[in-house]
Design a protein around this motif. Sequence first.
Motif, PDB file in Angstrom:
ATOM      1  N   VAL A 156       0.857  -1.251  -0.181  1.00 17.92           N
ATOM      2  CA  VAL A 156       0.116  -0.061   0.166  1.00 17.92           C
ATOM      3  C   VAL A 156       0.687   1.185   0.181  1.00 17.92           C
ATOM      4  N   CYS A 157       1.988   1.280   0.875  1.00 16.26           N
ATOM      5  CA  CYS A 157       2.675   2.507   1.061  1.00 16.26           C
ATOM      6  C   CYS A 157       3.695   2.493  -0.470  1.00 16.26           C
ATOM      7  N   VAL A 158       4.031   1.510  -0.942  1.00 14.95           N
ATOM      8  CA  VAL A 158       4.724   1.654  -2.186  1.00 14.95           C
ATOM      9  C   VAL A 158       3.748   2.163  -3.205  1.00 14.95           C
ATOM     10  N   PHE A 159       2.594   1.671  -3.378  1.00 20.67           N
ATOM     11  CA  PHE A 159       1.588   2.079  -4.413  1.00 20.67           C
ATOM     12  C   PHE A 159       1.380   3.736  -4.115  1.00 20.67           C
ATOM     13  N   ILE A 160       1.053   4.253  -3.078  1.00 16.13           N
ATOM     14  CA  ILE A 160       0.996   5.757  -2.795  1.00 16.13           C
ATOM     15  C   ILE A 160       2.303   6.376  -3.140  1.00 16.13           C
ATOM     16  N   THR A 161       3.357   5.952  -2.964  1.00 24.14           N
ATOM     17  CA  THR A 161       4.744   6.625  -3.100  1.00 24.14           C
ATOM     18  C   THR A 161       4.875   6.769  -4.645  1.00 24.14           C
ATOM     19  N   ALA A 162       4.459   5.420  -5.388  1.00 31.07           N
ATOM     20  CA  ALA A 162       4.749   5.541  -6.910  1.00 31.07           C
ATOM     21  C   ALA A 162       3.737   6.770  -7.298  1.00 31.07           C
ATOM     22  N   ILE A 163       2.382   6.615  -7.024  1.00 33.04           N
ATOM     23  CA  ILE A 163       1.558   7.787  -7.582  1.00 33.04           C
ATOM     24  C   ILE A 163       2.072   9.038  -6.987  1.00 33.04           C
ATOM     25  N   GLY A 179       3.187  12.098  -9.731  1.00 34.61           N
ATOM     26  CA  GLY A 179       2.550  13.384  -9.771  1.00 34.61           C
ATOM     27  C   GLY A 179       3.654  14.522  -9.874  1.00 34.61           C
ATOM     28  N   VAL A 180       4.690  14.158  -9.084  1.00 38.82           N
ATOM     29  CA  VAL A 180       5.704  15.025  -9.158  1.00 38.82           C
ATOM     30  C   VAL A 180       6.590  15.073 -10.282  1.00 38.82           C
ATOM     31  N   THR A 181       6.872  14.065 -10.691  1.00 36.74           N
ATOM     32  CA  THR A 181       7.767  14.105 -11.979  1.00 36.74           C
ATOM     33  C   THR A 181       7.242  13.917 -13.236  1.00 36.74           C
ATOM     34  N   TYR A 241       6.949   5.250 -13.322  1.00 38.51           N
ATOM     35  CA  TYR A 241       6.407   5.182 -11.967  1.00 38.51           C
ATOM     36  C   TYR A 241       5.321   4.520 -11.871  1.00 38.51           C
ATOM     37  N   LEU A 242       4.387   4.633 -12.748  1.00 38.81           N
ATOM     38  CA  LEU A 242       2.988   4.049 -13.185  1.00 38.81           C
ATOM     39  C   LEU A 242       2.907   2.620 -13.641  1.00 38.81           C
ATOM     40  N   TYR A 243       3.786   2.571 -14.451  1.00 36.33           N
ATOM     41  CA  TYR A 243       3.772   1.081 -15.152  1.00 36.33           C
ATOM     42  C   TYR A 243       4.993   0.308 -14.841  1.00 36.33           C
TER      43      TYR A 243
END
Length: 301
Positions: A99-106, A110-112, A117-119
């Motif tokens: 869950v934390c890795v998923f939120i971090t990737a999103i 959003g920043v970069t 990061y999505l795929y």
Amino acid sequence: GSEIFNEFTKLCKGLVLILVGVHIVVQLIPSSLTYFALIPARTIPFGWNLITAGYIEQSIQGLVVSTLGLLFMGKLLEPIWGSKEFLKFIFVINFLTSVCVFITAIALYGVTRQDNYLYMPLSGFHGVLAGFLVGIKQMVPDQELPRLKIKAKWLPSLMLLFSIAISFFTPESATYLSTLIFGTYMGWIYLRYLQRKPESKHRGDPNEDFAFSTFFPEYLRPIIDIIASKFHRNLCGKSEAFIDTLGYSLGSAPLPGSDPIEASRRREKGARALEERLAAESLNAAGKKSEELQINGTNNV
């Protein structure tokens, strides 16, 4: 070789078979990664990959590390925690880490605005292994590793430091670094606040020797303690307020589970389990040597 393998617990050997089996399936059917690895852009329809991703090793190197880590660390932790709690720890840490890795990737996307990061398919058991290191830190903090002369309490910190250092030189760091960081942190959160103690019927380990600041060098701990105390109040403020209404306070009486006698008993149990394992290995080695000497003597005669 079979004698060494027999020393590991049945649960750990069963989990190893799962890791190996899943790895083989992924190698034979690469498209299965789309459905079972953590791909942030597809997690919303495929929510189950928050659970399945942790049991998928995409490389043979990762499989070897996860297998050895599970067998050897599980050999120490499972007898102390019990099989049910050991399995629960794996499931909870794996899920929370994903869950934390998923939120971090999103957030990173959003920043970069970088699509990788999505795929990028993220998976691996190393988040749970990081949590195991935290468990060893809790159980036998002052136990020195043979030959390395490093105390067990520094294992999670050194692992993260080494991983962060490597990340500057490897482009694949995004596939493992966040998992290791969150695996360590979630492991500490679980053991610090959530793990139920059958002997005391309380949760967590509020002992000062297991505070979040103990992951850092001495000179940084005052700063870390200030930050961690704010988090602690947010996480535990309600429960402590309820305890205060019952007439208890942090200054006058220890909170449930913070009894130093209980903490000492738990660590003695962990140290005893480790000593028994090392003694058993020494006896096995001595027995093999004596057998070899007898065989050599017979051959010479």
